[in-house]
Motif scaffolding. Structure first.
Motif, PDB file in Angstrom:
ATOM      1  N   UNK A  70      41.479  38.254  53.400  1.00 17.87           N
ATOM      2  CA  UNK A  70      41.257  39.479  54.171  1.00 17.87           C
ATOM      3  C   UNK A  70      41.851  40.684  53.453  1.00 17.87           C
ATOM      4  N   UNK A  71      42.955  40.467  52.736  1.00 17.39           N
ATOM      5  CA  UNK A  71      43.519  41.564  51.947  1.00 17.39           C
ATOM      6  C   UNK A  71      42.544  41.975  50.840  1.00 17.39           C
ATOM      7  N   UNK A  72      41.923  40.987  50.176  1.00 14.89           N
ATOM      8  CA  UNK A  72      40.958  41.297  49.127  1.00 14.89           C
ATOM      9  C   UNK A  72      39.787  42.102  49.689  1.00 14.89           C
ATOM     10  N   UNK A  73      39.282  41.708  50.845  1.00 17.14           N
ATOM     11  CA  UNK A  73      38.179  42.459  51.466  1.00 17.14           C
ATOM     12  C   UNK A  73      38.603  43.891  51.787  1.00 17.14           C
ATOM     13  N   UNK A  74      39.827  44.054  52.286  1.00 13.08           N
ATOM     14  CA  UNK A  74      40.308  45.391  52.639  1.00 13.08           C
ATOM     15  C   UNK A  74      40.460  46.258  51.399  1.00 13.08           C
ATOM     16  N   UNK A  75      41.077  45.711  50.357  1.00 13.54           N
ATOM     17  CA  UNK A  75      41.239  46.485  49.119  1.00 13.54           C
ATOM     18  C   UNK A  75      39.881  46.818  48.493  1.00 13.54           C
ATOM     19  N   UNK A  76      38.918  45.898  48.623  1.00 15.07           N
ATOM     20  CA  UNK A  76      37.582  46.159  48.090  1.00 15.07           C
ATOM     21  C   UNK A  76      36.955  47.361  48.782  1.00 15.07           C
ATOM     22  N   UNK A  77      37.053  47.412  50.106  1.00 14.92           N
ATOM     23  CA  UNK A  77      36.494  48.540  50.847  1.00 14.92           C
ATOM     24  C   UNK A  77      37.258  49.828  50.580  1.00 14.92           C
ATOM     25  N   UNK A  78      38.548  49.693  50.227  1.00 10.25           N
ATOM     26  CA  UNK A  78      39.355  50.880  49.928  1.00 10.25           C
ATOM     27  C   UNK A  78      39.130  51.389  48.511  1.00 10.25           C
ATOM     28  N   UNK A  79      38.376  50.648  47.687  1.00  9.27           N
ATOM     29  CA  UNK A  79      38.116  51.068  46.325  1.00  9.27           C
ATOM     30  C   UNK A  79      39.139  50.606  45.312  1.00  9.27           C
ATOM     31  N   UNK A  80      40.095  49.768  45.721  1.00 10.55           N
ATOM     32  CA  UNK A  80      41.125  49.256  44.812  1.00 10.55           C
ATOM     33  C   UNK A  80      40.642  47.927  44.236  1.00 10.55           C
ATOM     34  N   UNK A  81      39.812  47.978  43.206  1.00 14.98           N
ATOM     35  CA  UNK A  81      39.183  46.771  42.681  1.00 14.98           C
ATOM     36  C   UNK A  81      40.205  45.818  42.070  1.00 14.98           C
ATOM     37  N   UNK A 120      40.678  41.986  43.407  1.00 19.90           N
ATOM     38  CA  UNK A 120      40.464  40.773  42.607  1.00 19.90           C
ATOM     39  C   UNK A 120      41.742  39.959  42.521  1.00 19.90           C
ATOM     40  N   UNK A 121      42.882  40.639  42.406  1.00 23.15           N
ATOM     41  CA  UNK A 121      44.165  39.917  42.340  1.00 23.15           C
ATOM     42  C   UNK A 121      44.414  39.132  43.623  1.00 23.15           C
ATOM     43  N   UNK A 122      44.231  39.768  44.784  1.00 22.62           N
ATOM     44  CA  UNK A 122      44.476  39.069  46.050  1.00 22.62           C
ATOM     45  C   UNK A 122      43.413  38.011  46.321  1.00 22.62           C
ATOM     46  N   UNK A 123      42.180  38.210  45.849  1.00 21.67           N
ATOM     47  CA  UNK A 123      41.163  37.171  46.000  1.00 21.67           C
ATOM     48  C   UNK A 123      41.552  35.930  45.198  1.00 21.67           C
ATOM     49  N   UNK A 124      42.093  36.139  44.012  1.00 18.27           N
ATOM     50  CA  UNK A 124      42.558  35.004  43.208  1.00 18.27           C
ATOM     51  C   UNK A 124      43.711  34.289  43.899  1.00 18.27           C
ATOM     52  N   UNK A 125      44.610  35.055  44.516  1.00 21.95           N
ATOM     53  CA  UNK A 125      45.718  34.434  45.254  1.00 21.95           C
ATOM     54  C   UNK A 125      45.196  33.655  46.465  1.00 21.95           C
ATOM     55  N   UNK A 145      32.736  44.713  44.410  1.00 21.49           N
ATOM     56  CA  UNK A 145      33.328  43.999  43.279  1.00 21.49           C
ATOM     57  C   UNK A 145      32.317  43.205  42.473  1.00 21.49           C
ATOM     58  N   UNK A 146      31.089  43.088  42.922  1.00 18.94           N
ATOM     59  CA  UNK A 146      30.187  42.093  42.347  1.00 18.94           C
ATOM     60  C   UNK A 146      29.749  42.439  40.917  1.00 18.94           C
ATOM     61  N   UNK A 147      29.829  43.687  40.520  1.00 22.09           N
ATOM     62  CA  UNK A 147      29.457  44.060  39.153  1.00 22.09           C
ATOM     63  C   UNK A 147      30.617  43.913  38.170  1.00 22.09           C
ATOM     64  N   UNK A 148      31.806  43.638  38.696  1.00 19.61           N
ATOM     65  CA  UNK A 148      32.984  43.513  37.834  1.00 19.61           C
ATOM     66  C   UNK A 148      33.014  42.123  37.212  1.00 19.61           C
ATOM     67  N   UNK A 149      33.139  41.983  35.880  1.00 28.04           N
ATOM     68  CA  UNK A 149      33.167  40.641  35.264  1.00 28.04           C
ATOM     69  C   UNK A 149      34.354  39.807  35.718  1.00 28.04           C
ATOM     70  N   UNK A 150      35.448  40.453  36.093  1.00 27.18           N
ATOM     71  CA  UNK A 150      36.604  39.691  36.579  1.00 27.18           C
ATOM     72  C   UNK A 150      36.271  38.982  37.889  1.00 27.18           C
ATOM     73  N   UNK A 151      35.441  39.608  38.708  1.00 24.02           N
ATOM     74  CA  UNK A 151      35.026  38.983  39.966  1.00 24.02           C
ATOM     75  C   UNK A 151      34.210  37.723  39.693  1.00 24.02           C
ATOM     76  N   UNK A 152      33.311  37.775  38.720  1.00 24.23           N
ATOM     77  CA  UNK A 152      32.511  36.595  38.380  1.00 24.23           C
ATOM     78  C   UNK A 152      33.405  35.453  37.920  1.00 24.23           C
TER      79      UNK A 152
END
Length: 851
Positions: free
Chosen positions: A497-508, A512-517, A538-545
């Motif tokens: 949920x933190x990753x989703x929130x940061x994604x909507x806030x523009x903090x890519x 991605x860091x919290x999604x990995x966690x 985040x879907x266009x970011x290679x780190x997300x893939x």
């Protein structure tokens, strides 16, 4: 009865508009407070909300008694009236002209006589007013509507109480006329549910066509009434029904049901009383659902069984509102939604929280019950009060001019007081001091806020994150979710949920860091990650893939297995796990491919539950999946000898497929069929059927003379066939082979009772109790024990067994609460360790920056 009637008539006689308004105000305050607490605790468990509502209803019922016992605090909020009331009540029983008579200041004896005359006159006028009220008319002939409304409320309440008593009698009659359940499959499922909850199966189990859904009836001696359809239910459905209904009994929900009916009967005119009763029943069912899910039942399967039961029952529910039922259609929709949600708190309420709630309710009740709504005094009344006060002061005090002259002068005004050094404080000094005090208060406030933030639990941070997310404050929501995850609260979900929130806030980067966690913490749902619109930025970011590739089935399985092995090793080191914990982790290890560790976990479970055969059978499955056929067949044979009797399941179990084709496995399946105690459609009263099947039991005993289970089956078949002597001998041989000693001793007592050997029967029953056999459920209704049922020793044995079972149930429930408390303490310790680790990392970062 006469005293009660006199009290009721006194209430009616003394009823006033102010009194009725005060009653409604008190009820509204108490009910609103309880409902508000339940609404504010939506993020907590249903057990906590149910406790708050139960305490509120108890406070409502106790409100009249508390109001009569506590001192009154008058609240003048009704409009004042300058004219006398239409009831004819005298405006005053005092005569100011007499109060100011000079005789009161001259002769003391004359003053006392005058006061006595005035009091007698006032008493006479008051007696006239009370007499007119008792006759039902006022001096001016007006109808006393407050008294009429009070009488109506009492009459309707009495009718509702009588209706509730009649309903209780109907429930008792249905339970008494229902026939006891003797189906071995149902009894086995009931025993399994009792074992899962750690209680003894002492509750009476009956079946009646008067009910459409399973329901618990009775307060002191609860009875579980099943519909006729239960005979066709499978073991899973029976187990979840029994778990739910036993949860009602363990939690004492019948008390809440009784309080709800009493509260709605007394306060039928107040809609909040009905709301409280309805909410209490709903939270009671949800709390029991949480108990069932806490026993390891899958939410989807549980919801499916409830839906099937409610659909089959239809609208046929004549005991609705009188019993505690597992699946009533009126509240099923909300329950199914709550069951299927995985973000709800489901912990039971601790004893400490219960006492805190009771004490808080008692304090609030004392405050609310002291309120008395009265009319604001009119101007004339205030003048009269001042006059009466002046008269009382003149009566009590005789002041001479010398006394007045000798009184000391009043102290100087505080504003004129001088400083100790005789000088005044300069204006600049006052300004500096005020500024310093403001800064000090600000520092203390910031310190308290920091301390509060550190002491917040992970659950509160999670709820804060949801609130901020709903308010579209996504950056702050992400920070709150991270705090929740770092404190150990549902780490995978919190970090996701933190990753989703940061994604909507523009903090890519942070997203991605919290999604990995989140993935490292166990959130490995690739479908959710692929379809969640919150992650679209985040879907266009290679780190997300790269992060998404870590959610592949192979990577997910590997991480899950690693976590399970870590948990398994921790349980082995600490040795504080319960038998159910070993069984759960064993199943998970076996499904993840760690078969050797799974077999070890099942063996630990069997050591803690030596009477259970499921751990032995599961051990065989683990060895079979691991490729160790010899040990798998050995464990399977031990399970069959210990009592595992489902031959069809053994033959079709996919976990045992590696053993198919082995001659030893085929013999094990045939042996299980030979050891089956019951055939389809046969019950204990089918004497001819047991006699016809007796040769099979004799053959199995000859072929397996060293197997205690074979001798036990032979003894049971002989007893059912009417040959108690041979049954007694076979049971004795089974006991010599140490087969289920408590149960075997009990059946030895039954066989002795059939042989009319009363002393020996009582002796075996006492030995069975000492060996751990539960007598409170079976013995009182066992027909084999008819010859000893009226023996005083048997009654004493039953009373002791019943007391012991209740103590065991209470202790087991208390231990479960203690286990939950230990888990909470562990979460707090984990959060503390996380904070320490984070502080060390920050310190290292600071030292590296300084270098």
């Amino acid at each position: 009865m006469d005293a009660l009637l006199a009290t009721v008539m006194a209430w009616v006689r003394d009823a006033t508009w102010a009194g009725l308004a005060g009653c409604v105000l008190q009820l509204t305050l108490v009910a609103t407070a309880g409902l508000a607490i339940a609404r504010l605790a939506r993020g907590g468990s249903a057990a906590f909300r149910h406790l708050a509502l139960i305490v509120t209803m108890a406070a409502l019922i106790a409100l009249p008694l508390a109001g009569a016992a506590l001192p009154a605090w008058r609240l003048p909020i009704l409009p004042a009236s300058s004219a006398p009331l239409s009831t004819g009540e005298p405006a005053s029983l005092w005569n100011p002209a007499l109060d100011l008579a000079p005789a009161s200041a001259g002769d003391p004896s004359a003053a006392r006589a005058l006061r006595a005359d005035r009091m007698a006159d006032a008493d006479a006028r008051a007696a006239t007013f009370v007499t007119s009220s008792l006759r039902g008319t006022s001096p001016v002939g007006a109808v006393r509507w407050p008294a009429a409304l009070a009488l109506l409320a009492i009459v309707v309440a009495a009718g509702l109480v009588a209706r509730s008593l009649a309903g209780a009698m109907v429930v008792a009659r249905v339970a008494a006329r229902a026939h006891d359940v003797e189906d071995p499959a149902i009894l086995a499922a009931f025993a399994a549910a009792c074992a899962r909850l750690g209680v003894a199966p002492r509750m009476r189990l009956v079946m009646s066509d008067r009910v459409g859904v399973p329901a618990v009836a009775g307060l002191l001696r609860p009875t579980l009434v099943l519909p006729p359809d239960a005979a066709s239910w499978d073991a899973d459905k029976l187990r979840i029904v029994f778990l739910h209904e036993l949860a009602h009994v363990l939690r004492g929900d019948a008390v809440g049901l009784l309080l709800g009916r009493v509260a709605t009967a007394l306060y039928w005119f107040h809609p909040l009383a009905w709301t409280l009763a309805r909410e209490t029943r709903r939270e009671s069912e949800r709390a029991c659902d949480d108990v069932v899910l806490g026993c390891g039942e899958r939410a989807s399967a549980y919801a499916g069984h409830l839906l099937a039961i409610a659909s089959a029952a239809g609208a046929r529910d004549p005991l609705a509102g009188l019993t505690l039922a597992a699946a009533r259609r009126s509240s099923l929709e909300g329950r199914l939604v709550a069951i299927l949600r995985d973000d709800l708190a489901r912990a039971p309420v601790s004893r400490r929280a219960t006492w805190i709630a009771v004490i808080a309710a008692a304090a609030a009740l004392s405050a609310f019950a002291s309120v008395r709504v009265v009319a604001a005094p009119a101007k004339a009344a205030r003048v009269e009060t001042r006059t009466r006060t002046a008269y009382a002061m003149s009566e009590r005090t005789v002041t001479s001019e010398a006394t007045v002259a000798s009184e000391p002068p009043p102290p100087p005004d505080a504003g004129e007081a001088a400083e100790p050094d005789g000088g005044a404080i300069a204006a600049g000094d006052k300004t500096d001091r005020s500024r310093i005090e403001r800064e000090q208060r600000a520092r203390e406030e910031r310190s308290r806020e920091d301390e509060w933030a550190r002491d917040r639990s992970g659950a509160s941070w999670f709820e804060e994150g949801k609130r901020l997310y709903d308010d579209e404050r996504y950056g702050e929501a992400g920070d709150a979710y991270v705090r929740a995850g770092e404190s150990g609260y549902r780490e995978g979900t919190s970090f996701y949920d933190a990753a989703c929130s940061f994604s909507l806030a523009g903090s890519k980067a942070r997203a991605i860091e919290t999604l990995q966690r989140a993935i490292e913490a166990g959130f490995d749902d690739p479908t959710q990650i692929a379809n969640d619109s919150d992650l679209d930025p985040l879907r266009e970011d290679p780190r997300f893939a790269e992060v998404v590739r870590r959610t592949s089935p192979e990577a997910t399985a590997s991480r899950k297995r690693s976590r399970l092995l870590e948990e398994f090793e921790r349980m082995r080191r600490t040795e504080d796990a319960q038998a159910s914990d070993w069984g759960t982790v064993g199943i998970q290890l076996m499904r993840s491919g760690a078969c050797a560790e799974a077999a070890d976990a099942f063996q630990h479970q069997h050591e803690l539950e030596p009477a259970s055969v499921n751990p032995i059978y599961n051990t065989a499955c683990a060895y079979a999946l691991g490729g160790d056929k010899a040990r798998a067949l050995e464990a399977l044979e031990r399970a069959i000898a210990a009592g595992y009797g489902d031959a069809d399941h053994i033959a079709k179990d996919e976990d045992l497929r590696p053993l198919h084709g082995d001659a030893r496995f085929d013999r094990a399946v045939r042996l299980t069929e030979d050891l089956a105690l019951y055939d389809q459609g046969r019950d204990d009263e089918d004497v001819n059927g047991w006699r016809a099947d007796l040769p099979r039991f004799q053959r199995v005993t000859r072929e397996h003379a060293d197997m205690g289970r074979a001798w036990f089956n032979l003894g049971y078949a002989a007893l059912r066939a009417g040959d108690a002597r041979h049954g007694y001998d076979a049971f004795h041989r089974a006991l010599d082979l140490h087969y289920r000693e408590g149960t075997t001793m009990y059946d030895l007592g039954c066989a002795a009772a059939r042989l009319s050997e009363t002393d020996r029967a009582i002796e075996w029953l006492e030995k069975a109790e000492a060996a751990g056999m539960s007598l409170a459920y079976m013995a009182p209704h066992d027909r084999d024990l008819e010859s000893v049922r009226y023996d005083p020793r048997f009654r004493e044995l039953m009373d002791r067994a019943e007391r012991d079972e209740w103590h065991k149930a209470y202790n087991n429930f208390r231990d479960k609460v203690g286990i939950k408390r230990k888990e909470t303490d562990k979460e707090k310790d984990k959060a503390t360790e996380s904070e320490k680790r984070k502080a060390k990392e920050k310190a290292k970062e600071g030292s590296s920056d300084s270098d």
